[in-house]
Design a protein around this motif. Structure first.
Motif, PDB file in Angstrom:
ATOM      1  N   ALA A  25      99.098 106.878  97.061  1.00 17.63           N
ATOM      2  CA  ALA A  25      97.669 106.564  96.873  1.00 17.63           C
ATOM      3  C   ALA A  25      97.300 105.537  97.925  1.00 17.63           C
ATOM      4  N   SER A  27      94.457 103.495  99.936  1.00 23.05           N
ATOM      5  CA  SER A  27      93.049 103.078 100.047  1.00 23.05           C
ATOM      6  C   SER A  27      92.673 102.824 101.503  1.00 23.05           C
ATOM      7  N   ILE A  58      90.817 107.825  97.597  1.00 19.37           N
ATOM      8  CA  ILE A  58      89.636 107.997  96.745  1.00 19.37           C
ATOM      9  C   ILE A  58      88.472 107.253  97.411  1.00 19.37           C
ATOM     10  N   HIS A  60      85.260 105.858  96.479  1.00 14.29           N
ATOM     11  CA  HIS A  60      84.491 105.526  95.264  1.00 14.29           C
ATOM     12  C   HIS A  60      82.990 105.604  95.495  1.00 14.29           C
ATOM     13  N   ARG A 103      88.423 102.374  88.245  1.00 13.87           N
ATOM     14  CA  ARG A 103      89.880 102.516  88.062  1.00 13.87           C
ATOM     15  C   ARG A 103      90.189 103.798  87.289  1.00 13.87           C
ATOM     16  N   ARG A 106      89.516 106.674  89.455  1.00 13.16           N
ATOM     17  CA  ARG A 106      90.490 106.751  90.548  1.00 13.16           C
ATOM     18  C   ARG A 106      91.770 107.465  90.095  1.00 13.16           C
ATOM     19  N   TYR A 107      92.267 107.095  88.911  1.00 11.63           N
ATOM     20  CA  TYR A 107      93.503 107.732  88.447  1.00 11.63           C
ATOM     21  C   TYR A 107      93.279 109.203  88.113  1.00 11.63           C
ATOM     22  N   THR A 124     101.830 103.833  94.138  1.00 10.15           N
ATOM     23  CA  THR A 124     100.747 102.925  94.558  1.00 10.15           C
ATOM     24  C   THR A 124     101.349 101.688  95.237  1.00 10.15           C
ATOM     25  N   GLY A 125     100.494 100.964  95.939  1.00  9.43           N
ATOM     26  CA  GLY A 125     100.965  99.825  96.726  1.00  9.43           C
ATOM     27  C   GLY A 125     100.837  98.486  96.024  1.00  9.43           C
ATOM     28  N   HIS A 126     100.842  98.455  94.679  1.00 11.01           N
ATOM     29  CA  HIS A 126     100.745  97.150  93.995  1.00 11.01           C
ATOM     30  C   HIS A 126     101.886  96.232  94.430  1.00 11.01           C
ATOM     31  N   ARG A 200      89.410  89.339  89.129  1.00  7.61           N
ATOM     32  CA  ARG A 200      90.649  89.324  89.913  1.00  7.61           C
ATOM     33  C   ARG A 200      90.494  88.451  91.170  1.00  7.61           C
TER      34      ARG A 200
HETATM   35  N1  LIG Z   1      90.396 104.009  97.010  1.00 10.85           N
HETATM   36  C1  LIG Z   1      91.689 104.203  96.786  1.00 10.85           C
HETATM   37  N2  LIG Z   1      92.273 105.367  97.177  1.00 10.85           N
HETATM   38  C2  LIG Z   1      93.589 105.576  96.959  1.00 10.85           C
HETATM   39  N3  LIG Z   1      94.400 104.677  96.366  1.00 10.85           N
HETATM   40  C3  LIG Z   1      93.870 103.516  95.963  1.00 10.85           C
HETATM   41  C4  LIG Z   1      92.491 103.211  96.150  1.00 10.85           C
HETATM   42  N4  LIG Z   1      92.258 101.985  95.652  1.00 10.85           N
HETATM   43  C5  LIG Z   1      93.442 101.536  95.176  1.00 10.85           C
HETATM   44  N5  LIG Z   1      94.415 102.450  95.360  1.00 10.85           N
HETATM   45  C6  LIG Z   1      95.839 102.324  95.016  1.00 10.85           C
HETATM   46  O1  LIG Z   1      96.007 101.360  93.991  1.00 10.85           O
HETATM   47  C7  LIG Z   1      96.763 100.251  94.487  1.00 10.85           C
HETATM   48  C8  LIG Z   1      96.234  98.994  93.879  1.00 10.85           C
HETATM   49  O2  LIG Z   1      94.931  98.797  94.336  1.00 10.85           O
HETATM   50  P1  LIG Z   1      94.026  97.677  93.707  1.00 10.85           P
HETATM   51  O3  LIG Z   1      94.834  96.426  93.621  1.00 10.85           O
HETATM   52  O4  LIG Z   1      92.753  97.664  94.449  1.00 10.85           O
HETATM   53  O5  LIG Z   1      93.793  98.296  92.297  1.00 10.85           O
HETATM   54  P2  LIG Z   1      93.673  97.600  90.889  1.00 10.85           P
HETATM   55  O6  LIG Z   1      92.457  98.160  90.261  1.00 10.85           O
HETATM   56  O7  LIG Z   1      93.788  96.119  91.025  1.00 10.85           O
HETATM   57  O8  LIG Z   1      95.021  98.131  90.222  1.00 10.85           O
HETATM   58  P3  LIG Z   1      95.116  99.108  88.976  1.00 10.85           P
HETATM   59  O9  LIG Z   1      94.634 100.418  89.493  1.00 10.85           O
HETATM   60  O10 LIG Z   1      96.560  99.207  88.554  1.00 10.85           O
HETATM   61  O11 LIG Z   1      94.291  98.464  87.926  1.00 10.85           O
HETATM   62  C9  LIG Z   1      96.636 100.348  95.987  1.00 10.85           C
HETATM   63  O12 LIG Z   1      97.729  99.726  96.632  1.00 10.85           O
HETATM   64  C10 LIG Z   1      96.619 101.831  96.213  1.00 10.85           C
HETATM   65  O13 LIG Z   1      97.917 102.382  96.171  1.00 10.85           O
END
Ligand SMILES: Nc1ncnc2c1ncn2[C@@H]1O[C@H](COP(=O)(O)OP(=O)(O)OP(=O)(O)O)[C@@H](O)[C@H]1O
Length: 459
Positions: A25, A27, A58, A60, A103, A106-107, A124-126, A200
């Motif tokens: 995933a 971003s 994704i 948004h 969120r 996105r999933y 994902t890159g968390h 956040r």
């Molecule tokens: N627009 C996007 N398209 C694809 N992957 C995304 C996108 N936004 C976030 N992600 C994926 O989710 C990870 C975490 O992103 P981000 O910290 O912005 O989300 P979060 O809302 O804080 O986390 P979570 O989805 O677990 O609540 C990113 O490293 C990436 O892998």
């Protein structure tokens, strides 16, 4: 250090039970771009044969430049020869709770893209920075001293359909940026990451980039162990009748100082109430106070009646705020957060709660429940009828319980308890993750794997 990024990607590949196709995933930010590049490099170097990579971005549609950024990620993937899809969030956006809605969407879109690209899981890159922020946010909400203190799980099942894996939870954002810089790869900085409107972002600035873990008494391994114990308590002390009434052994009911039991009981109650979260601290105190008093009586919390009788504790949905739901032919809808209803008719049907005594009442009495409990609980049961009054006859519809607490997002360390809850309500177990489990019932126990251990030691 940049080399720790590649090492984390390699460890991640080694944690799979068998090779598979991974959807990254991406971003376009540093963390997910680092993930993509590191996985591509680890797979490309033949660390594990049989692995392949796909990617999805994704859009948004919340910022004017988002489409352009998604296109840039697509071009980057094309250069690396990685199949990539852009999925756009179409339609109206809510005025409030935009981050939570984004969120959720996105999933959903990532899971659809994974299916379209034949991927077996999503990565994902968390990072550790995200993890620290999550723990700090939960703590600020009063959740941090209980199970919430474990932070994000390294694995999460989305929609009962696909596992989301977080291989970089043990890495710092600085390391990932160093890795990308060393390779001459650029990334985008999302301006909403600097918008103090979002919780956040405020927490991030309070943490000021600290890599020090706050003291969190619950590690992910402890939470997994707690889930296993809660599952055993559920199996021994709770029965569910006709999917709408939970009967709890009286001797156990007031045992609310036991954190595992408390979580088990509240989880069952959340499912009965159609809620996707446990109640807040003040409500838990109220419920505990009532149950610990040990006196017969009733109280309501989270849309659920706690009905304590001389011979047992009964939980069921309160017969209030039950709105009607119209379902088109062949469609499936969620009613009251508690039931997935599929309309098998050629005409629309409507799901409501019965206005008078129904067959549910009799079935609950036949199951041995006190008549007062049966009567009240039956008033919140689903009743399906043709949407047009002139149509008569019986209705073909599939009705299954929805486990609101876990059916959309299930943290990997809660799977044992989620299975116990799902079985109580007549649902199947949740699918196992493709990587060795942090708390594998048949495997290595609570040790977990290195990339999971990294994430755990910081909480
Ligand atoms: N627009 C996007 N398209 C694809 N992957 C995304 C996108 N936004 C976030 N992600 C994926 O989710 C990870 C975490 O992103 P981000 O910290 O912005 O989300 P979060 O809302 O804080 O986390 P979570 O989805 O677990 O609540 C990113 O490293 C990436 O892998």
């Amino acid at each position: 250090m940049p080399e720790t990024v590649i090492a984390a990607a390699r460890q991640f590949l080694r944690s799979f039970a068998k090779p598979c196709r991974i959807l990254a995933a991406v971003s376009g930010g540093s963390d997910s771009k680092g993930l993509l590049v590191a996985l591509h490099s680890a797979i490309g170097n033949g660390d594990r044969e049989g692995f392949s990579l796909a990617a999805c971005t994704i859009d948004h549609g919340l910022r004017p430049e988002s489409a352009e950024e998604a296109a840039a990620v697509a071009a980057f993937c094309a250069e690396l020869g990685i199949p990539h899809l852009v999925r756009r969030w179409q339609g109206d956006k809510p005025q409030t709770g935009i981050q939570a809605a984004a969120r959720q969407k996105r999933y959903e879109l990532l899971a659809d893209a994974a299916a379209a690209l034949d991927a077996d899981c999503i990565a994902t890159g968390h990072t550790r920075d995200d993890q620290l922020e999550t723990i700090a946010m939960r703590r600020a909400r009063g959740e941090g001293y209980g199970p919430g203190g474990a932070g994000m799980a390294s694995t999460m099942l989305y929609g009962r359909r696909i596992w989301v894996l977080r291989p970089f939870l043990g890495l710092s954002r600085a390391d990932i940026r160093g890795f990308l810089t060393a390779r001459g790869v650029e990334w985008f900085d999302d301006p909403s990451n600097a918008n103090p409107r979002f919780e956040r972002v405020r927490v991030r600035s309070e943490l000021k980039g600290s890599q020090e873990a706050p003291i969190a008494p619950w590690s992910a391994a402890q939470r997994a162990a707690s889930s296993a114990r809660a599952a055993a308590l559920i199996e021994s002390h709770v029965r569910v009748h006709e999917t709408i009434v939970a009967e709890v052994e009286l001797a156990q009911a007031g045992n609310m100082n036991d954190a595992d039991w408390r979580r088990a009981l509240l989880s069952v109650a959340a499912v009965l109430g159609g809620r996707n979260h446990l109640p807040g601290h003040a409500t838990i105190e109220r419920i505990s106070g009532f149950l610990q008093k040990g006196m017969p009586g009733r109280m309501t919390a989270g849309g659920v009646v706690y009905d304590r009788r001389p011979n047992g504790l009964y939980l069921y949905r309160e017969a209030r705020s039950l709105s009607a739901c119209v379902i088109d032919p062949g469609a499936t809808s969620v009613w009251d957060g508690r039931f997935n209803v599929t309309n098998g008719e050629r005409h629309p049907v409507v799901v409501t709660a019965p206005q008078q005594d129904s067959q549910w009442n009799q079935r609950l009495i036949d199951a041995g429940l006190p008549p007062g409990v049966a009567k009240r609980a039956a008033r919140a049961a689903p009743q399906i009828a043709p949407a047009q009054a002139e149509i008569a006859g019986s209705i073909r519809a599939k009705v299954e319980c929805r486990i609101a607490l876990y059916d959309t997002f299930l943290p990997g360390f809660d799977r044992t308890m989620a299975d116990a809850v799902a079985l109580l309500f007549g649902r199947e177990r949740y699918p196992a993750p493709p990587v060795h489990d942090l708390f594998d019932r048949n495997g290595e126990g609570p040790g977990g794997l290195p990339w999971q251990r990294d994430a755990r030691t910081l909480c």
